[in-house]
Design an enzyme around this catalytic site. Structure first.
Site, PDB file in Angstrom:
ATOM      1  N   LYS A  98      -0.766  11.242   5.638  1.00 62.30           N
ATOM      2  CA  LYS A  98      -0.524  10.035   6.515  1.00 62.30           C
ATOM      3  C   LYS A  98       0.287   8.961   5.899  1.00 62.30           C
ATOM      4  O   LYS A  98       1.344   8.375   6.243  1.00 62.30           O
ATOM      5  CB  LYS A  98      -1.583   9.896   7.366  1.00 62.30           C
ATOM      6  CG  LYS A  98      -1.463   8.650   8.421  1.00 62.30           C
ATOM      7  CD  LYS A  98      -1.790   7.238   7.999  1.00 62.30           C
ATOM      8  CE  LYS A  98      -3.243   7.196   7.585  1.00 62.30           C
ATOM      9  NZ  LYS A  98      -3.523   5.702   7.223  1.00 62.30           N
TER      10      LYS A  98
ATOM     11  N   LYS B  62       1.123  -1.072   0.000  1.00 65.12           N
ATOM     12  CA  LYS B  62      -0.053  -0.085  -0.116  1.00 65.12           C
ATOM     13  C   LYS B  62       0.792   1.247   0.158  1.00 65.12           C
ATOM     14  O   LYS B  62       0.599   2.064  -0.758  1.00 65.12           O
ATOM     15  CB  LYS B  62      -0.947   0.073   1.100  1.00 65.12           C
ATOM     16  CG  LYS B  62      -1.739   1.153   1.379  1.00 65.12           C
ATOM     17  CD  LYS B  62      -2.738   1.461   0.076  1.00 65.12           C
ATOM     18  CE  LYS B  62      -3.524   2.788   0.378  1.00 65.12           C
ATOM     19  NZ  LYS B  62      -4.759   2.572   1.313  1.00 65.12           N
TER      20      LYS B  62
END
Length: 290
Positions: free
Chosen positions: A238, A170
């Site tokens: 983030k 990811k």
């Protein structure tokens, strides 16, 4: 299958809805309890804590914002570990640190609770349509058990390696997304400055080698300078920080990712953090006096 779903944000709520539609018995919990109401109306059961949600579940799915949130939901005093039975499978579909994922999995294993890390890509549209790309790290037998629920939420489910590998994959995804969005923003800004017919530009470029999901689905945002929510910029930042930390641990510089992270940090400071991440185009426009 008895499934507990914890975390009903922009992504989690439609993902949980798709599990209900697929016929799974669903228990839900969310920190903001009003987010549970649409699912309760659709047939889900609400739980007061992650521990009570997990108590009777075969599979517990977690989809929250950041590493500390996952740690609290799974390992906290009222967390999943406090309520789940031995043999339960936890699937973390959040995007968090690969190192923290491995540490959490090791703690869960002490009570015979298995874990998969299964972050997703595809945005809110993919969550609603059940067409997410799901990147899975963990044991193959655990993935076999998880497949009926993952197939209700995703179109492409790929076992990428051991626990933590899903989160690293990811991170790769988010690095590529960062560069793609930034490149689309720069290219479209050039066309606007040159006063081209941008509808024709989008058709021409999108049909060629530069075509991409971002170009197809987010060029209108950038051209109109409006950024309705698909994936929050503050969450993408983030994710980039997670990717940059993982790269530092491996001694790998990522200059483009670091640059886009700085751009996003500046926009978040200006109050744009809850816009879609295609709002990086604001910075290109500002630099170009547009």
């Amino acid at each position: 299958m008895k499934v507990a779903f914890i975390g009903l944000g922009t992504m989690g709520l439609p993902m949980a809805m798709n599990l209900l539609a697929a016929g799974h018995h669903l228990t839900v919990h969310n920190r903001s309890r009003d987010r549970e109401l649409p699912l309760i109306e659709a047939g889900a059961t609400a739980a007061d804590t992650p521990a009570t949600a997990a108590a009777a579940a075969d599979i517990v799915i977690v989809c929250v914002s950041d590493t500390p949130d996952v740690e609290a939901v799974l390992l906290g005093p009222e967390g999943v570990m406090a309520g789940a039975q031995p043999g339960t499978l936890v699937i973390d579909m959040s995007t968090i640190s690969p190192a923290a994922t491995r540490a959490i999995a090791a703690q869960l294993a002490t009570q015979d609770i298995a874990m998969l890390d299964a972050p997703v890509s595809g945005g809110s549209e993919g969550a609603e349509n059940g067409t997410l790309s799901i990147m899975v790290g963990g044991d193959g037998d655990a993935l076999t058990k998880a497949m009926p629920v993952l197939e209700a939420m995703g179109k492409t489910i790929t076992h990428v390696g051991p626990i933590g590998a899903g989160q690293t994959t990811k991170a790769i995804n988010q690095i590529v997304v960062a560069g793609t969005y930034w490149a689309v923003a720069e290219g479209l800004a050039l066309g606007l400055k040159a006063e081209l017919d941008m509808a024709k530009v989008v058709q021409a470029v999108g049909s060629g080698a530069a075509g991409s999901w971002a170009f197809t689905h987010r060029s209108d945002n950038m051209l109109n300078n409006t950024y309705p929510l698909g994936f929050r910029m503050r969450l993408h930042r983030k994710d980039l920080l997670i990717a940059l930390e993982a790269a530092r641990e491996l001694g790998l510089p990522l200059p483009m990712a670091a640059y886009v992270e700085q751009i996003e940090s500046g926009l978040i400071a200006q109050g744009f953090g809850d816009e879609d991440m295609s709002a990086v185009a604001r910075s290109v426009r500002e630099m170009g006096g547009m």
